[in-house]
Design a protein around this motif. Structure first.
Motif, mmCIF file in Angstrom:
data_model
loop_
_atom_site.group_PDB
_atom_site.id
_atom_site.type_symbol
_atom_site.label_atom_id
_atom_site.label_comp_id
_atom_site.label_asym_id
_atom_site.label_seq_id
_atom_site.Cartn_x
_atom_site.Cartn_y
_atom_site.Cartn_z
ATOM 1 N N LEU A 34 0.821 -1.209 0.000
ATOM 2 C CA LEU A 34 0.000 0.000 0.000
ATOM 3 C C LEU A 34 0.854 1.259 0.000
ATOM 4 N N ARG A 35 1.939 1.243 0.752
ATOM 5 C CA ARG A 35 2.840 2.397 0.742
ATOM 6 C C ARG A 35 3.400 2.599 -0.667
ATOM 7 N N GLY A 36 3.815 1.500 -1.286
ATOM 8 C CA GLY A 36 4.380 1.588 -2.627
ATOM 9 C C GLY A 36 3.403 2.136 -3.650
ATOM 10 N N ILE A 37 2.177 1.657 -3.638
ATOM 11 C CA ILE A 37 1.226 2.162 -4.635
ATOM 12 C C ILE A 37 0.786 3.582 -4.306
ATOM 13 N N HIS A 38 0.760 3.931 -3.040
ATOM 14 C CA HIS A 38 0.466 5.310 -2.639
ATOM 15 C C HIS A 38 1.522 6.263 -3.218
ATOM 16 N N TRP A 39 2.764 5.874 -3.109
ATOM 17 C CA TRP A 39 3.855 6.719 -3.607
ATOM 18 C C TRP A 39 3.930 6.756 -5.130
ATOM 19 N N ASN A 40 3.640 5.642 -5.770
ATOM 20 C CA ASN A 40 3.964 5.487 -7.190
ATOM 21 C C ASN A 40 2.800 5.573 -8.156
ATOM 22 N N ILE A 41 1.571 5.705 -7.642
ATOM 23 C CA ILE A 41 0.412 5.731 -8.544
ATOM 24 C C ILE A 41 0.497 6.923 -9.500
ATOM 25 N N LYS A 42 0.077 6.696 -10.734
ATOM 26 C CA LYS A 42 0.087 7.747 -11.757
ATOM 27 C C LYS A 42 -1.234 7.708 -12.513
ATOM 28 N N GLY A 43 -1.514 8.782 -13.192
ATOM 29 C CA GLY A 43 -2.687 8.800 -14.058
ATOM 30 C C GLY A 43 -3.752 9.753 -13.574
ATOM 31 N N LYS A 44 -4.846 9.726 -14.310
ATOM 32 C CA LYS A 44 -5.944 10.664 -14.081
ATOM 33 C C LYS A 44 -6.666 10.448 -12.758
ATOM 34 N N ARG A 45 -6.523 9.283 -12.175
ATOM 35 C CA ARG A 45 -7.185 8.992 -10.900
ATOM 36 C C ARG A 45 -6.231 9.168 -9.712
ATOM 37 N N PHE A 46 -5.081 9.769 -9.967
ATOM 38 C CA PHE A 46 -4.050 9.918 -8.934
ATOM 39 C C PHE A 46 -4.603 10.494 -7.638
ATOM 40 N N PHE A 47 -5.276 11.635 -7.710
ATOM 41 C CA PHE A 47 -5.694 12.326 -6.489
ATOM 42 C C PHE A 47 -6.625 11.476 -5.641
ATOM 43 N N ASP A 48 -7.597 10.834 -6.243
ATOM 44 C CA ASP A 48 -8.524 9.989 -5.494
ATOM 45 C C ASP A 48 -7.826 8.756 -4.922
ATOM 46 N N LEU A 49 -7.016 8.100 -5.748
ATOM 47 C CA LEU A 49 -6.377 6.867 -5.300
ATOM 48 C C LEU A 49 -5.283 7.131 -4.271
ATOM 49 N N HIS A 50 -4.536 8.200 -4.443
ATOM 50 C CA HIS A 50 -3.479 8.553 -3.497
ATOM 51 C C HIS A 50 -4.064 8.670 -2.087
ATOM 52 N N VAL A 51 -5.183 9.336 -1.959
ATOM 53 C CA VAL A 51 -5.852 9.497 -0.663
ATOM 54 C C VAL A 51 -6.388 8.154 -0.164
ATOM 55 N N LYS A 52 -7.009 7.374 -1.038
ATOM 56 C CA LYS A 52 -7.563 6.075 -0.643
ATOM 57 C C LYS A 52 -6.464 5.137 -0.166
ATOM 58 N N PHE A 53 -5.343 5.110 -0.876
ATOM 59 C CA PHE A 53 -4.250 4.219 -0.483
ATOM 60 C C PHE A 53 -3.678 4.623 0.872
ATOM 61 N N GLU A 54 -3.625 5.926 1.147
ATOM 62 C CA GLU A 54 -3.165 6.377 2.463
ATOM 63 C C GLU A 54 -4.135 5.904 3.552
ATOM 64 N N GLU A 55 -5.417 6.004 3.295
ATOM 65 C CA GLU A 55 -6.423 5.509 4.242
ATOM 66 C C GLU A 55 -6.207 4.021 4.523
ATOM 67 N N LEU A 56 -5.971 3.250 3.455
ATOM 68 C CA LEU A 56 -5.791 1.810 3.607
ATOM 69 C C LEU A 56 -4.499 1.470 4.336
ATOM 70 N N TYR A 57 -3.394 2.164 4.034
ATOM 71 C CA TYR A 57 -2.150 1.807 4.725
ATOM 72 C C TYR A 57 -2.172 2.262 6.179
ATOM 73 N N THR A 58 -2.865 3.328 6.483
ATOM 74 C CA THR A 58 -3.006 3.750 7.878
ATOM 75 C C THR A 58 -3.779 2.691 8.657
ATOM 76 N N ASN A 59 -4.847 2.177 8.061
ATOM 77 C CA ASN A 59 -5.643 1.119 8.670
ATOM 78 C C ASN A 59 -4.823 -0.162 8.833
ATOM 79 N N ALA A 60 -4.052 -0.518 7.814
ATOM 80 C CA ALA A 60 -3.222 -1.728 7.876
ATOM 81 C C ALA A 60 -2.172 -1.600 8.973
ATOM 82 N N ASN A 61 -1.612 -0.417 9.125
ATOM 83 C CA ASN A 61 -0.605 -0.198 10.161
ATOM 84 C C ASN A 61 -1.205 -0.408 11.556
ATOM 85 N N LEU A 62 -2.430 0.040 11.758
ATOM 86 C CA LEU A 62 -3.108 -0.189 13.038
ATOM 87 C C LEU A 62 -3.318 -1.684 13.285
ATOM 88 N N LYS A 63 -3.688 -2.390 12.241
ATOM 89 C CA LYS A 63 -3.925 -3.828 12.371
ATOM 90 C C LYS A 63 -2.624 -4.585 12.669
#
Length: 159
Positions: A34-63
Motif C-alpha cells: 500500500l505504501r508503494g502504490i500510494h507513492w507510485n500511482i500515476k494517471g488521471k485517478r491519482f488524487f482519489d487513489l493517493h488518498v484512498k491508499f493512504e487511508e488503507l495503509y493507515t488502517n493496515a498499520n493499526l492492524k
C-alpha cells in the motif's frame, strides 16, 4: 490442561501465536504494498487513489500493531524482521505498480490472501475458546470483505 494467565489453553495459545505471526507477516507485506502504490500511482485517478491508499495503509498499520499485541497477550513473541516477513508471507509483492487497475488488483489479491489466513485463525480461536482473537478476526474479516467488494466494484467485476 495447562492454562495461561488469561485462562486459555497454553498449547492452543502457542499455536494461535504462530498463526498470528503468519498473519503479521502477511499484513506487513500488504502494508508495504500500500505504501508503494500510494507513492507510485500515476494517471488521471491519482488524487482519489493517493488518498484512498493512504487511508488503507493507515488502517493496515493499526492492524499490524493489533496483531502483534495479541501475539504478546497470548504469550508469544511477534516476528519483527523483514527476513521473517519474507519467509512467512503469502501476500503477493507489488513492485513499481503505477497503473490504477494494477494497484487495485494488488489490493484485492492481498486481501484475498489475508482473508484465507484470518478465517483459519477464526476457526482455531473458536476451538480454543479465545474470544479476544476470535473477535479481532471477525472484525478484520467483515471490514476486508467490504473492501474487496468495493475494489471489485471499482474494477467492474463481480465479487
Amino acid at each position: 490442561m495447562k492454562t495461561n494467565s488469561i485462562g486459555l489453553n497454553a498449547q492452543k495459545s502457542k499455536e494461535l501465536s504462530k498463526d498470528l505471526n503468519s498473519l503479521l507477516a502477511n499484513f506487513q507485506t500488504y502494508y508495504q504494498n500500500l505504501r508503494g502504490i500510494h507513492w507510485n500511482i500515476k494517471g488521471k485517478r491519482f488524487f482519489d487513489l493517493h488518498v484512498k491508499f493512504e487511508e488503507l495503509y493507515t488502517n493496515a498499520n493499526l492492524k499490524v500493531d493489533m496483531v502483534a499485541e495479541r501475539i504478546l497477550t497470548l504469550g508469544g513473541v511477534p516476528e519483527h524482521t523483514f527476513k521473517d516477513y519474507i519467509e512467512h508471507s503469502k501476500v503477493p509483492v507489488g513492485k513499481n505498480v503505477t497503473r490504477d487497475e494494477d494497484a487495485i488488483r494488488l489490493i484485492v489479491d492481498s486481501l484475498t490472501e489475508l482473508l484465507v489466513t484470518e478465517r483459519k485463525i477464526l476457526d482455531a480461536s473458536d476451538a480454543a475458546n479465545d474470544e479476544g482473537t476470535n473477535s479481532m478476526m471477525s472484525d478484520f474479516i467483515t471490514e476486508q470483505e467490504k473492501t474487496v467488494w468495493m475494489m471489485k466494484a471499482w474494477l467492474a467485476e463481480d465479487i
